[in-house]
Design a protein around this motif. Structure first.
Motif, PDB file in Angstrom:
ATOM      1  N   THR A 119       0.807  -1.217   0.000  1.00  0.00           N
ATOM      2  CA  THR A 119       0.000   0.000   0.000  1.00  0.00           C
ATOM      3  C   THR A 119       0.838   1.264   0.000  1.00  0.00           C
ATOM      4  O   THR A 119       0.551   2.211  -0.734  1.00  0.00           O
ATOM      5  CB  THR A 119      -0.937   0.010   1.220  1.00  0.00           C
ATOM      6  OG1 THR A 119      -1.761  -1.167   1.218  1.00  0.00           O
ATOM      7  CG2 THR A 119      -1.843   1.242   1.207  1.00  0.00           C
ATOM      8  N   TRP A 120       1.903   1.291   0.824  1.00  0.00           N
ATOM      9  CA  TRP A 120       2.742   2.480   0.933  1.00  0.00           C
ATOM     10  C   TRP A 120       4.139   2.171   0.397  1.00  0.00           C
ATOM     11  O   TRP A 120       4.834   1.283   0.901  1.00  0.00           O
ATOM     12  CB  TRP A 120       2.827   2.941   2.392  1.00  0.00           C
ATOM     13  CG  TRP A 120       1.509   3.443   2.896  1.00  0.00           C
ATOM     14  CD1 TRP A 120       0.964   4.677   2.692  1.00  0.00           C
ATOM     15  CD2 TRP A 120       0.539   2.704   3.677  1.00  0.00           C
ATOM     16  NE1 TRP A 120      -0.277   4.762   3.291  1.00  0.00           N
ATOM     17  CE2 TRP A 120      -0.564   3.572   3.903  1.00  0.00           C
ATOM     18  CE3 TRP A 120       0.501   1.410   4.211  1.00  0.00           C
ATOM     19  CZ2 TRP A 120      -1.672   3.175   4.636  1.00  0.00           C
ATOM     20  CZ3 TRP A 120      -0.613   1.019   4.933  1.00  0.00           C
ATOM     21  CH2 TRP A 120      -1.692   1.891   5.139  1.00  0.00           C
ATOM     22  N   LYS A 163      -6.950   4.265   1.529  1.00  0.00           N
ATOM     23  CA  LYS A 163      -5.985   4.753   0.536  1.00  0.00           C
ATOM     24  C   LYS A 163      -6.198   4.108  -0.826  1.00  0.00           C
ATOM     25  O   LYS A 163      -6.081   4.763  -1.867  1.00  0.00           O
ATOM     26  CB  LYS A 163      -4.558   4.486   1.019  1.00  0.00           C
ATOM     27  CG  LYS A 163      -3.475   4.922   0.024  1.00  0.00           C
ATOM     28  CD  LYS A 163      -2.088   4.730   0.583  1.00  0.00           C
ATOM     29  CE  LYS A 163      -1.003   5.018  -0.461  1.00  0.00           C
ATOM     30  NZ  LYS A 163      -1.056   6.403  -0.947  1.00  0.00           N
ATOM     31  N   THR A 164      -6.497   2.809  -0.832  1.00  0.00           N
ATOM     32  CA  THR A 164      -6.585   2.073  -2.095  1.00  0.00           C
ATOM     33  C   THR A 164      -8.004   1.939  -2.629  1.00  0.00           C
ATOM     34  O   THR A 164      -8.195   1.476  -3.753  1.00  0.00           O
ATOM     35  CB  THR A 164      -5.989   0.666  -1.941  1.00  0.00           C
ATOM     36  OG1 THR A 164      -6.725  -0.056  -0.934  1.00  0.00           O
ATOM     37  CG2 THR A 164      -4.528   0.737  -1.527  1.00  0.00           C
ATOM     38  N   GLY A 165      -8.995   2.314  -1.819  1.00  0.00           N
ATOM     39  CA  GLY A 165     -10.382   2.166  -2.257  1.00  0.00           C
ATOM     40  C   GLY A 165     -10.837   0.724  -2.329  1.00  0.00           C
ATOM     41  O   GLY A 165     -11.745   0.397  -3.095  1.00  0.00           O
ATOM     42  N   GLY A 183      -0.858  -3.554  -7.168  1.00  0.00           N
ATOM     43  CA  GLY A 183      -1.122  -2.376  -6.367  1.00  0.00           C
ATOM     44  C   GLY A 183      -1.836  -1.306  -7.151  1.00  0.00           C
ATOM     45  O   GLY A 183      -2.129  -1.416  -8.328  1.00  0.00           O
ATOM     46  N   LYS A 184      -2.040  -0.202  -6.433  1.00  0.00           N
ATOM     47  CA  LYS A 184      -2.776   0.907  -7.026  1.00  0.00           C
ATOM     48  C   LYS A 184      -2.100   1.402  -8.294  1.00  0.00           C
ATOM     49  O   LYS A 184      -2.733   1.628  -9.309  1.00  0.00           O
ATOM     50  CB  LYS A 184      -2.895   2.030  -6.001  1.00  0.00           C
ATOM     51  CG  LYS A 184      -3.590   3.273  -6.510  1.00  0.00           C
ATOM     52  CD  LYS A 184      -3.671   4.300  -5.412  1.00  0.00           C
ATOM     53  CE  LYS A 184      -4.306   5.579  -5.909  1.00  0.00           C
ATOM     54  NZ  LYS A 184      -4.400   6.606  -4.863  1.00  0.00           N
ATOM     55  N   GLY A 185      -0.792   1.584  -8.246  1.00  0.00           N
ATOM     56  CA  GLY A 185      -0.092   2.161  -9.374  1.00  0.00           C
ATOM     57  C   GLY A 185       0.052   1.227 -10.551  1.00  0.00           C
ATOM     58  O   GLY A 185       0.135   1.658 -11.677  1.00  0.00           O
TER      59      GLY A 185
END
Length: 285
Positions: A119-120, A163-165, A183-185
């Motif tokens: 996540t981070w 953070k990620t929805g 991940g998100k990206g």
């Protein structure tokens, strides 16, 4: 969306020597119930361990043993998603049940450290200890108190979902993927400007039969931009067929619920199951 976070402290290097347990139950993002107890480990206390958590023989002299609280523990936690930060607490609980020849807990384990690493970016490869992750998310707590640590692990999960929805089911899916692969990206991308659906934004939710990366590639090929969470720009939400079958409409992911809320307010969003999405892509190619 419900889960229980757990943390334990031990008397010595034997991971079965639990001397404190903390539990925190969350429901829909709110701390609903908490429980903690000192435990008599029926074992010696190492000075190293005492220096970490401050618990010693005198503190647990009149405390229950693990087998005496095992039923209460099982009633609190069985059947839930159980969050622990790293494998330590999970292994300690398993070994304590083995020590007293008790039936193991019926839970689905989720490692909040693995969630944090996906996540981070700043703790992807190091610095994913509970104290540092909580610094990243701005959460203050009294480290090495079992209940405080359990609530901190729970807060890591809530912050990651925010953070990620995503929801708890998607986090369970993500932690089994390589860092950066889901991940998100990694799946956010612009759509093919020559594609039929260029200008639209698609969001995936739930456990797909194909990888998120593959699904994103398919969507982008026909013009969809891929978003991480449902927003006012979202025009299509694709729900995993496995979730549709498993949940049978009883519960929906946070993305699914948010999409329906926006639809009720007049936003033009379509919700498709994965198999229908694949057919849509096939017809557009």
């Amino acid at each position: 969306m419900e889960f229980v976070a757990i943390d334990v402290e031990t008397a010595n290097a034997d991971m079965a020597s639990i001397c404190q347990i903390g539990l925190a139950k969350y429901n829909d993002g709110v701390l609903e119930e908490e429980w903690s107890s000192l435990i008599n480990p029926e074992d010696y206390f190492d000075s190293i361990n005492i220096s970490i958590h401050g618990i010693n023989e005198k503190d647990v002299r009149d405390a229950p043993t693990f087998d005496e609280i095992s039923s209460e523990l099982s009633n609190f936690i069985s059947g839930s998603v159980c969050v622990s930060h790293t494998h330590f607490d999970r292994v300690s609980i398993r070994k304590a049940f083995e020590k007293y020849s008790l039936n193991q807990l019926d839970v689905t384990w989720l490692d909040s450290a693995r969630v944090a690493r996906r996540t981070w970016d700043e703790c992807a490869w190091n610095g994913y200890g509970l104290a540092n992750v909580c610094k990243i998310i701005g959460y203050e707590f009294n480290h090495h108190d079992a209940l405080e640590d359990a609530k901190a692990a729970g807060q890591v999960i809530l912050s990651a979902m925010d953070k990620t929805g995503t929801d708890i089911n998607e986090l369970l899916y993500r932690v089994n993927k390589s860092i950066g692969s889901d991940g998100k990206g990694s799946i956010q991308r612009e759509g093919n400007f020559e594609g039929e659906f260029y200008g639209e934004t698609l969001v995936f939710t739930g456990a797909l039969l194909i990888s998120r990366a593959e699904a994103a590639k398919l969507a982008a090929s026909v013009g969809f931009a891929i978003g991480a969470g449902v927003t006012k720009k979202t025009t299509l939400v694709v729900v995993g067929d496995q979730d549709i079958t498993k949940l049978a409409g009883k519960k929906k992911s946070s993305k699914h619920v948010k999409a329906e809320d926006l639809i009720s307010k007049g936003q033009n969003i379509r919700i498709l199951q994965e198999s229908d999405f694949k057919e849509l892509v096939a017809q557009a190619n």
